[in-house]
Write a protein that holds these residues in place. Structure first.
Motif, PDB file in Angstrom:
ATOM      1  N   GLU A 283      87.095 -29.784  39.070  1.00 11.37           N
ATOM      2  CA  GLU A 283      87.902 -28.957  38.145  1.00 11.37           C
ATOM      3  C   GLU A 283      89.157 -28.442  38.820  1.00 11.37           C
ATOM      4  N   LYS A 287      92.964 -29.283  37.806  1.00 13.63           N
ATOM      5  CA  LYS A 287      93.800 -28.150  37.411  1.00 13.63           C
ATOM      6  C   LYS A 287      95.137 -28.176  38.172  1.00 13.63           C
ATOM      7  N   LYS A 290      98.042 -30.527  36.902  1.00 10.09           N
ATOM      8  CA  LYS A 290      98.633 -30.295  35.577  1.00 10.09           C
ATOM      9  C   LYS A 290     100.072 -30.788  35.493  1.00 10.09           C
ATOM     10  N   PRO A 321      83.631 -34.528  29.691  1.00  6.21           N
ATOM     11  CA  PRO A 321      84.346 -33.378  29.109  1.00  6.21           C
ATOM     12  C   PRO A 321      85.363 -32.759  30.070  1.00  6.21           C
ATOM     13  N   ILE A 322      85.075 -32.774  31.372  1.00  7.28           N
ATOM     14  CA  ILE A 322      86.049 -32.217  32.337  1.00  7.28           C
ATOM     15  C   ILE A 322      87.302 -33.090  32.365  1.00  7.28           C
ATOM     16  N   GLU A 324      88.425 -34.956  30.024  1.00  7.36           N
ATOM     17  CA  GLU A 324      89.148 -34.783  28.753  1.00  7.36           C
ATOM     18  C   GLU A 324      89.886 -33.446  28.725  1.00  7.36           C
ATOM     19  N   LYS A 325      89.228 -32.413  29.236  1.00  2.76           N
ATOM     20  CA  LYS A 325      89.824 -31.064  29.242  1.00  2.76           C
ATOM     21  C   LYS A 325      91.146 -31.049  30.006  1.00  2.76           C
ATOM     22  N   TYR A 326      91.217 -31.801  31.101  1.00  3.42           N
ATOM     23  CA  TYR A 326      92.428 -31.766  31.930  1.00  3.42           C
ATOM     24  C   TYR A 326      93.352 -32.965  31.694  1.00  3.42           C
ATOM     25  N   ARG A 346      86.532 -39.918  23.627  1.00  2.00           N
ATOM     26  CA  ARG A 346      85.968 -38.646  24.113  1.00  2.00           C
ATOM     27  C   ARG A 346      84.460 -38.737  23.951  1.00  2.00           C
ATOM     28  N   LYS A 348      80.583 -36.578  24.314  1.00  2.00           N
ATOM     29  CA  LYS A 348      79.790 -35.370  24.529  1.00  2.00           C
ATOM     30  C   LYS A 348      78.347 -35.778  24.788  1.00  2.00           C
TER      31      LYS A 348
END
Ligand SMILES: [Fe+2]
Length: 447
Positions: A283, A287, A290, A321-322, A324-326, A346, A348
């Motif tokens: 993560e 991050k 970005k 999901p990580i 996709e989140k970033y 995506r 889940k």
């Protein structure tokens, strides 16, 4: 008398015999693009004294670099040998930099290094590579013809068990051959696959940690940690000793190349990416990425693929999901010996099988993206590029679309191939080429 004779013979050895493995380029511990770039150059010699120096061209002259250091690897079946390493510093970003090596004052090697580019560049990617086949050599030749700025191997770097002796027999003689001068001119990067870690009790296994020099910014693992490549005391000690700080930490890392950020994950089954330390690193890394125009994840075991072979090796799926989140754009994997490309998707997780075999879940698929007129992907594109040399898996599936998962868009297993990424700030073009340079697949991504 015999010693004297040996000394005399050694002194008059022709230049090419100075090396067991000729110099090859590595990114070294340089995760970020730098105003003054650097590259590591490594070479292997017999376990004999020699005064080595490395020089770089500056104008019409040559400038000596900091003295090289070496680690000794004493792990049978190879005789003890030395792994030398020097760092070329203060390199102009994107420059093509002549460098040379001297032994005992005599020039024994010269080549030109491609320094990391700050902007548009070409990265070549393939996996499941050095098995000594004609396919491996043909792909290596095609890669050279494609003129990459750097090469990334997505695991199973060398067969059969990632041994130092495997590298000597099948890896360096192909990718760093006189007639195929890839590794001495462009840096190679890679990630360990299941064949590259010490899963068998052979003393020279896991040579990845001793022979490669890559960023040391991955999770701060130590020997014995649950997420570290497991080694057996009394068996693998020599490789561990020759690896220095690289074992076990260098298994995962990240780096920037031009406008792209690469997150490189050790996906071997002993790593639990759901564990707090690994998840936190992943993560945090994404991050900090970005600001990058593109985020690419490279690992050995694919999350999503359609081959019947290794169909159940799905333990990396829960990180979806990580990613996709970033805003990860591309996941590049190997392990499965063919080429596959998914639609942007995506995922889940709903159910994880024992040891991640299998992992079920819900898919959301971007059906509109075609990579030609619709180039803004909604989701992550998963690519398997494991057709770099080893025997191909499930070639029959190439023409039987009904055997593909519904989100697979391309599946080519009737020939070896490799991936070419042409990366610019607003545009990423991905092509899959075969050993003759024929284009098998092509998409464009835009931002
Ligand atoms: Fe594999």
């Amino acid at each position: 008398m015999r010693t004297l004779l040996l000394a005399l013979l050694t002194a008059f050895l022709p230049a090419q015999e100075a090396f067991l493995v000729k110099p090859y380029l590595q990114l070294g511990d340089a995760p970020k693009g730098l105003a003054k770039e650097r590259l590591d150059v490594l070479w292997h010699t017999t376990d004999q004294e020699g005064a080595w120096s490395v020089e770089m061209r500056a104008g019409k002259g040559w400038v000596a670099q900091a003295a090289p250091a070496f680690q000794r690897l004493d792990a049978p079946p190879l005789p003890p040998h030395r792994i030398y390493r020097a760092t070329l510093r203060n390199l102009g970003p994107g420059a093509r930099m002549p460098y040379r090596l001297k032994r005992d004052g005599a020039v024994v090697f010269e080549a030109v290094a491609q320094v990391r580019k700050p902007g548009p560049h070409r990265m070549v990617v393939f996996g499941d590579a050095a098995d000594g086949s004609a396919g491996q050599v043909a792909i290596a030749q095609a890669v050279l013809a494609a003129a990459p700025d750097a090469v990334f191997i997505v695991g199973d770097l060398v067969y059969g068990m990632g041994q130092a002796s495997d590298y000597r027999a099948r890896f360096f003689p192909v990718y760093n051959a006189e007639a195929l001068p890839l590794m001495r001119t462009v840096p190679f990067l890679g990630v360990p696959g299941n064949h590259d870690v010490p899963f068998r009790k052979v003393p020279d296994a896991a040579a990845y940690f001793a022979y490669w020099s890559l960023p040391m910014n991955g999770p701060a693992l130590k020997r014995g940690d649950l997420n570290a490549a497991p080694v057996v005391p009394g068996v693998h000690d020599a490789v561990v000793a020759a690896s220095g700080a690289a074992y076990p930490r260098m298994a995962s890392f990240s780096f920037d190349y031009g406008p792209a950020h690469w997150t490189v994950l050790d996906s071997n089954a002993y790593v639990d990416w759901e564990s707090p330390e690994m998840k936190a690193w992943l993560e945090a890394d994404l991050k900090t990425a970005k600001g990058a125009a593109w985020r690419i994840v490279a690992l050995h075991h694919p999350l999503f693929q359609s081959s019947r072979s290794h169909m159940d090796d799905q333990w990396m799926r829960p990180i979806s999901p990580i990613l996709e989140k970033y805003g990860v754009d591309l996941v590049l994997a190997g392990h499965v010996h063919n080429y596959q490309r998914s639609a942007p998707l995506r995922f889940k997780t709903t159910q994880i099988g024992r040891r991640g075999k299998p992992v079920a879940g819900e898919f959301t698929v971007d059906e509109a993206f075609d990579g030609k007129t619709r180039t803004r992907a909604q989701g992550v594109i998963h690519v398997v590029t494991g057709a770099g040399g080893a025997e191909l898996y499930d070639p029959w599936q190439t023409d039987i679309r009904a055997s593909w998962q519904p989100w697979t868009r391309t599946f080519i297993s009737d020939r070896h191939s490799f991936t070419v990424l042409d990366v610019e700030a607003k545009k990423l073009r991905m092509r899959q080429l075969d050993a003759e340079g024929r284009e098998l697949d092509a998409i464009t991504l835009t931002k």
